[in-house]
Write a protein that holds these residues in place. Structure first.
Motif, mmCIF file in Angstrom:
data_model
loop_
_atom_site.group_PDB
_atom_site.id
_atom_site.type_symbol
_atom_site.label_atom_id
_atom_site.label_comp_id
_atom_site.label_asym_id
_atom_site.label_seq_id
_atom_site.Cartn_x
_atom_site.Cartn_y
_atom_site.Cartn_z
ATOM 1 N N ARG A 71 29.378 16.273 20.910
ATOM 2 C CA ARG A 71 29.557 15.190 21.881
ATOM 3 C C ARG A 71 28.272 14.430 22.168
ATOM 4 O O ARG A 71 28.301 13.406 22.836
ATOM 5 N N GLY A 72 27.169 14.928 21.663
ATOM 6 C CA GLY A 72 25.907 14.232 21.810
ATOM 7 C C GLY A 72 25.468 13.629 20.493
ATOM 8 O O GLY A 72 25.641 12.436 20.241
ATOM 9 N N ALA A 73 24.931 14.472 19.607
ATOM 10 C CA ALA A 73 24.362 13.989 18.349
ATOM 11 C C ALA A 73 25.398 13.330 17.443
ATOM 12 O O ALA A 73 25.202 12.204 16.964
ATOM 13 N N CYS A 74 26.508 14.023 17.201
ATOM 14 C CA CYS A 74 27.505 13.483 16.267
ATOM 15 C C CYS A 74 28.178 12.236 16.816
ATOM 16 O O CYS A 74 28.479 11.296 16.074
ATOM 17 N N ARG A 75 28.408 12.216 18.107
ATOM 18 C CA ARG A 75 29.005 11.018 18.705
ATOM 19 C C ARG A 75 28.052 9.836 18.591
ATOM 20 O O ARG A 75 28.462 8.719 18.263
ATOM 21 N N MET A 76 26.758 10.067 18.862
ATOM 22 C CA MET A 76 25.782 8.986 18.730
ATOM 23 C C MET A 76 25.694 8.477 17.298
ATOM 24 O O MET A 76 25.410 7.302 17.059
ATOM 25 N N ALA A 77 25.932 9.371 16.348
ATOM 26 C CA ALA A 77 25.891 8.982 14.936
ATOM 27 C C ALA A 77 27.151 8.236 14.509
ATOM 28 O O ALA A 77 27.265 7.818 13.357
ATOM 29 N N GLY A 78 28.099 8.100 15.430
ATOM 30 C CA GLY A 78 29.321 7.363 15.126
ATOM 31 C C GLY A 78 30.317 8.136 14.298
ATOM 32 O O GLY A 78 31.221 7.548 13.695
ATOM 33 N N VAL A 110 17.715 12.619 13.476
ATOM 34 C CA VAL A 110 18.915 13.458 13.447
ATOM 35 C C VAL A 110 20.157 12.603 13.212
ATOM 36 O O VAL A 110 21.026 12.949 12.401
ATOM 37 N N VAL A 111 20.239 11.478 13.902
ATOM 38 C CA VAL A 111 21.396 10.587 13.766
ATOM 39 C C VAL A 111 21.539 10.103 12.324
ATOM 40 O O VAL A 111 22.636 10.124 11.748
ATOM 41 N N ARG A 112 20.443 9.686 11.725
ATOM 42 C CA ARG A 112 20.504 9.189 10.338
ATOM 43 C C ARG A 112 20.876 10.310 9.369
ATOM 44 O O ARG A 112 21.623 10.088 8.407
ATOM 45 N N TYR A 113 20.337 11.492 9.619
ATOM 46 C CA TYR A 113 20.694 12.635 8.776
ATOM 47 C C TYR A 113 22.200 12.896 8.835
ATOM 48 O O TYR A 113 22.855 13.094 7.800
ATOM 49 N N LEU A 114 22.750 12.904 10.051
ATOM 50 C CA LEU A 114 24.178 13.174 10.218
ATOM 51 C C LEU A 114 25.026 12.124 9.512
ATOM 52 O O LEU A 114 26.022 12.444 8.856
ATOM 53 N N ARG A 115 24.626 10.873 9.629
ATOM 54 C CA ARG A 115 25.386 9.802 8.983
ATOM 55 C C ARG A 115 25.311 9.922 7.457
ATOM 56 O O ARG A 115 26.322 9.789 6.769
ATOM 57 N N ASP A 116 24.125 10.172 6.943
ATOM 58 C CA ASP A 116 23.969 10.312 5.489
ATOM 59 C C ASP A 116 24.775 11.501 4.969
ATOM 60 O O ASP A 116 25.432 11.413 3.921
ATOM 61 N N TYR A 117 24.722 12.603 5.696
ATOM 62 C CA TYR A 117 25.458 13.802 5.283
ATOM 63 C C TYR A 117 26.959 13.522 5.263
ATOM 64 O O TYR A 117 27.663 13.903 4.323
ATOM 65 N N PHE A 118 27.433 12.831 6.291
ATOM 66 C CA PHE A 118 28.866 12.547 6.390
ATOM 67 C C PHE A 118 29.329 11.636 5.253
ATOM 68 O O PHE A 118 30.396 11.845 4.671
ATOM 69 N N ALA A 164 22.115 21.401 10.314
ATOM 70 C CA ALA A 164 21.478 20.203 10.860
ATOM 71 C C ALA A 164 20.102 20.533 11.436
ATOM 72 O O ALA A 164 19.143 19.775 11.260
ATOM 73 N N CYS A 165 20.006 21.668 12.118
ATOM 74 C CA CYS A 165 18.715 22.088 12.678
ATOM 75 C C CYS A 165 17.701 22.341 11.573
ATOM 76 O O CYS A 165 16.559 21.877 11.630
ATOM 77 N N THR A 166 18.115 23.073 10.555
ATOM 78 C CA THR A 166 17.208 23.407 9.455
ATOM 79 C C THR A 166 16.727 22.152 8.736
ATOM 80 O O THR A 166 15.535 21.996 8.454
ATOM 81 N N ALA A 167 17.646 21.242 8.459
ATOM 82 C CA ALA A 167 17.303 20.025 7.722
ATOM 83 C C ALA A 167 16.338 19.137 8.493
ATOM 84 O O ALA A 167 15.570 18.374 7.897
ATOM 85 N N ASN A 168 16.374 19.229 9.820
ATOM 86 C CA ASN A 168 15.519 18.379 10.646
ATOM 87 C C ASN A 168 14.374 19.142 11.304
ATOM 88 O O ASN A 168 13.718 18.620 12.210
ATOM 89 N N ASP A 169 14.162 20.379 10.834
ATOM 90 C CA ASP A 169 13.061 21.206 11.337
ATOM 91 C C ASP A 169 13.107 21.328 12.859
ATOM 92 O O ASP A 169 12.111 21.116 13.551
ATOM 93 N N LEU A 170 14.292 21.669 13.362
ATOM 94 C CA LEU A 170 14.504 21.817 14.799
ATOM 95 C C LEU A 170 15.028 23.210 15.111
ATOM 96 O O LEU A 170 15.793 23.780 14.327
ATOM 97 N N THR A 171 14.635 23.737 16.252
ATOM 98 C CA THR A 171 15.308 24.924 16.761
ATOM 99 C C THR A 171 16.557 24.450 17.498
ATOM 100 O O THR A 171 16.693 23.262 17.830
ATOM 101 N N LEU A 172 17.460 25.368 17.769
ATOM 102 C CA LEU A 172 18.667 25.001 18.497
ATOM 103 C C LEU A 172 18.322 24.496 19.894
ATOM 104 O O LEU A 172 18.943 23.553 20.399
ATOM 105 N N GLU A 173 17.316 25.099 20.511
ATOM 106 C CA GLU A 173 16.902 24.661 21.843
ATOM 107 C C GLU A 173 16.357 23.235 21.808
ATOM 108 O O GLU A 173 16.609 22.433 22.712
ATOM 109 N N GLU A 174 15.600 22.910 20.763
ATOM 110 C CA GLU A 174 15.063 21.554 20.636
ATOM 111 C C GLU A 174 16.188 20.544 20.439
ATOM 112 O O GLU A 174 16.148 19.439 20.997
#
Length: 206
Positions: free
Chosen positions: A194-201, A153-161, A173-183
């Protein structure tokens, strides 16, 4: 005439009225106009904003309105924040400063090595490295280490940005990474921004 910030959100939420909502709806991909189902979410968000001074996470918004995520996505194709919250007149800065403590608690260990903004996000996304993720995960309660799923997920977010110059909507982001929102929420308990995007810098106001 309404005063908007650089992201197209109302600069001052006191300006909001139904004329604004109907007008901005066309801009964010709802050309057919707002229905009762749209207004149910909009009224809910405004009530939370005005009475409780908060912006609920998308999971809570769906649960409290007996609505599936897929329906919310259909109603607001631009996304929860850029669609529903924008139409509801919620100020952009307020929206991303809500729950400040989520970043404050994990700020101190990063300070000596990384240049952070006032709420603990990297000022320059190009200074990111994988140790940044390790440090953040180590500050969770209980401490944890990133899995390959986190890093996907982190790499996807960075590449997308890098390609698009913006942060993707959570649905995308969920669709691209085959995740449900709960996952996604399980992987990043602090939330998408504040979690995923922050970790992605990625930046606080990306």
């Amino acid at each position: 005439t309404y005063s908007l910030d650089k992201h197209g959100f109302l600069d001052s939420p006191e300006q909001w009225d139904e004329v604004f909502a109907n007008g901005i709806a066309k801009v964010v991909g709802i050309p057919g106009g707002l229905t009762d189902r749209h207004w149910r979410i909009i009224s809910y968000l405004r009530r939370k904003f005005l009475q409780e001074e908060t912006v609920p996470v998308v999971v809570m918004a769906c649960a409290e309105n007996n609505m599936r995520l897929s329906e919310l996505r259909f109603l607001f194709p631009a996304g929860y924040h850029r669609g529903a919250c924008k139409i509801a007149g919620i100020n952009h800065r307020f929206m991303y400063e809500t729950n400040y403590w989520l970043t404050y608690e994990t700020w101190a260990p990063l300070k000596p090595r990384y240049d952070l903004d006032q709420v603990g996000f990297l000022k320059d996304h190009t200074t990111w490295d994988e140790d940044f993720v390790d440090t953040l995960m180590g500050q969770l309660q209980p401490p944890s280490t990133p899995t390959e799923r986190h890093m996907q997920v982190v790499r996807y977010l960075r590449d997308y940005f890098v390609v698009n110059g913006m942060i993707p909507p959570v649905f995308e982001a969920c669709t691209a990474n085959d995740l449900t929102l709960e996952e996604l929420r399980t992987l990043f308990p602090a939330g998408y921004r504040r979690g995923a995007c922050r970790m992605a810098g990625l930046p606080f106001y990306g």
